[in-house]
Design an enzyme around this catalytic site. Sequence first.
Site, PDB file in Angstrom:
ATOM      1  N   ARG A  92      -9.833   3.237  -2.544  1.00  0.00           N
ATOM      2  CA  ARG A  92      -8.683   2.809  -2.003  1.00  0.00           C
ATOM      3  C   ARG A  92      -8.663   3.633  -0.629  1.00  0.00           C
ATOM      4  NH1 ARG A  92      -7.398  -1.686  -3.029  1.00  0.00           N
ATOM      5  NH2 ARG A  92      -5.274  -1.532  -2.204  1.00  0.00           N
ATOM      6  N   HIS A 151     -18.946  11.319  -0.016  1.00  0.00           N
ATOM      7  CA  HIS A 151     -19.339  10.094   0.523  1.00  0.00           C
ATOM      8  C   HIS A 151     -21.164   9.923   0.600  1.00  0.00           C
ATOM      9  CE1 HIS A 151     -19.689   6.145   2.796  1.00  0.00           C
ATOM     10  NE2 HIS A 151     -20.661   6.924   3.502  1.00  0.00           N
ATOM     11  N   ASP A 208      -8.830  11.570   6.530  1.00  0.00           N
ATOM     12  CA  ASP A 208      -7.747  11.346   7.624  1.00  0.00           C
ATOM     13  C   ASP A 208      -7.540   9.597   7.452  1.00  0.00           C
ATOM     14  OD1 ASP A 208      -9.898   9.892   8.859  1.00  0.00           O
ATOM     15  OD2 ASP A 208     -10.024  11.406  10.631  1.00  0.00           O
ATOM     16  N   ARG A 211       1.158  -1.314  -0.056  1.00  0.00           N
ATOM     17  CA  ARG A 211      -0.220   0.037  -0.032  1.00  0.00           C
ATOM     18  C   ARG A 211       0.843   1.292   0.003  1.00  0.00           C
ATOM     19  NH1 ARG A 211      -5.475   0.467   1.214  1.00  0.00           N
ATOM     20  NH2 ARG A 211      -5.861  -1.661   1.636  1.00  0.00           N
ATOM     21  N   ASN A 263     -13.006  14.011   0.247  1.00  0.00           N
ATOM     22  CA  ASN A 263     -13.787  12.776  -0.333  1.00  0.00           C
ATOM     23  C   ASN A 263     -15.272  13.102  -0.346  1.00  0.00           C
ATOM     24  OD1 ASN A 263     -14.139   9.896  -0.939  1.00  0.00           O
ATOM     25  ND2 ASN A 263     -14.805   9.630   1.294  1.00  0.00           N
ATOM     26  N   LEU A 288      -5.990   5.766   1.931  1.00  0.00           N
ATOM     27  CA  LEU A 288      -4.828   6.141   1.708  1.00  0.00           C
ATOM     28  C   LEU A 288      -4.035   6.313   2.939  1.00  0.00           C
ATOM     29  CD1 LEU A 288      -6.124   9.593  -0.057  1.00  0.00           C
ATOM     30  CD2 LEU A 288      -4.985   7.428  -1.114  1.00  0.00           C
ATOM     31  N   GLY A 343      -8.733   7.202   8.872  1.00  0.00           N
ATOM     32  CA  GLY A 343      -9.778   6.244   9.029  1.00  0.00           C
ATOM     33  C   GLY A 343     -10.753   6.280   7.662  1.00  0.00           C
ATOM     34  N   THR A 344     -11.640   5.445   7.819  1.00  0.00           N
ATOM     35  CA  THR A 344     -12.904   5.181   6.724  1.00  0.00           C
ATOM     36  C   THR A 344     -13.860   6.126   6.846  1.00  0.00           C
ATOM     37  OG1 THR A 344     -12.172   2.866   6.621  1.00  0.00           O
ATOM     38  CG2 THR A 344     -14.105   3.517   5.684  1.00  0.00           C
ATOM     39  N   ASP A 345     -13.606   7.275   6.139  1.00  0.00           N
ATOM     40  CA  ASP A 345     -14.943   8.303   6.216  1.00  0.00           C
ATOM     41  C   ASP A 345     -14.982   8.971   7.483  1.00  0.00           C
ATOM     42  OD1 ASP A 345     -15.318   7.698   3.333  1.00  0.00           O
ATOM     43  OD2 ASP A 345     -16.778   6.003   3.999  1.00  0.00           O
TER      44      ASP A 345
HETATM   45  C1  GRF Z   1     -20.258   8.293  -5.262  1.00  0.00           C
HETATM   46  O1  GRF Z   1     -21.648   7.792  -4.815  1.00  0.00           O
HETATM   47  C2  GRF Z   1     -19.448   8.793  -4.162  1.00  0.00           C
HETATM   48  O2  GRF Z   1     -20.061   9.339  -2.982  1.00  0.00           O
HETATM   49  C3  GRF Z   1     -18.736   7.342  -3.744  1.00  0.00           C
HETATM   50  O3  GRF Z   1     -18.671   6.620  -4.888  1.00  0.00           O
HETATM   51  C4  GRF Z   1     -19.325   6.954  -6.011  1.00  0.00           C
HETATM   52  C5  GRF Z   1     -18.838   7.511  -7.146  1.00  0.00           C
HETATM   53  O4  GRF Z   1     -19.731   7.782  -8.264  1.00  0.00           O
HETATM   54  N1  GRF Z   1     -17.623   7.613  -2.965  1.00  0.00           N
HETATM   55  P1  GRF Z   1     -18.989   8.231  -9.534  1.00  0.00           P
HETATM   56  O5  GRF Z   1     -17.925   7.231 -10.050  1.00  0.00           O
HETATM   57  O6  GRF Z   1     -18.523   9.755  -9.306  1.00  0.00           O
HETATM   58  O7  GRF Z   1     -20.192   8.243 -10.448  1.00  0.00           O
END
Ligand code: GRF
Length: 200
Positions: free
Chosen positions: A91, A109, A141, A65, A107, A93, A143-145
Site C-alpha cells: 500500500r 524493494h 517518501d 486511504r 521500505n 502511504l 512517491g513510489t519507491d
Molecule cells: C520482497 O521482494 C520485497 O522486496 C518486496 O516485496 C517482497 C516481500 O517478500 N517489497 P516477503 O513477503 O518478505 O517474502
Amino acid sequence: MNVGVLASGGGTNLQALIAATARGELGPARIAAVGVNVPGCGALLRAEQAGIATFVLDHKTFASREGFDAALVETLHEHRVELVVLAGFMRLLTPGFLAAFPHRVVNIHPALLPAFPGTHAQKQALDYGVKVSGCTVHFVDSGTDTGPIIAQTAVPLLDGDDEASLAARILVEEHRLLPAVVRAIAEGRVSVEGRRVTVR
Ligand code: GRF
C-alpha cells in the site's frame, strides 16, 4: 527501539528480522508489532508463531486511504512503535502517515533503485535486459519507491533466469540487508541530509 513491521504477503523478510533478533543481530531494535492489511497472509502467521503482537487492518474496510492510514498510525502508536519497516507492504502511504513517523519509515524493494520502481521489479529488470539488479532499502517518501536510499546490494542476472529464480536470489540478499539497516538505524548510525544518507 520499537519496530513495527507492516506486510501484505509471505513474510520472508519479516522472518529474517525475527531470525536476526533470535541471533542477537538486531542490536537495540525489537519487533514490537506486526501489522498486515491482508487477513491470513503468511506474514501474519509467521508473527503469530514467533509470539509477536499482531494486528490486521484490512484496507478494503476503509472508505478512504486517509482513514486507513490514520488507523494504522493509531495502532502503531498504541504499540509504541518508533520505526516502521515496510516488508512487502503493498500500500502507498499518505503524507499524513509519513508526518507521524518523519524519517522513520523504511521500505525494501527488489531492484537497484531508481531503476524499476513499483510492482514486478524483477520482471522489469529481466524485460529490460540489465545484467545486474539487486535490492534497495530506502526511507519512504510520498512517491513510489522514490525516497532517500540507505543501502543496496547488487545481484547479477544469470543466463536462463526467470522471474522466480531472480526473485529468489534477490530475496537472499534482502534477508541480509534489511536486518543490517534496521540495526544501523536503531544504533543511531544512519543520518540523512536531503537525499544523501550516511551509514556509519
Ligand atoms: C520482497 O521482494 C520485497 O522486496 C518486496 O516485496 C517482497 C516481500 O517478500 N517489497 P516477503 O513477503 O518478505 O517474502
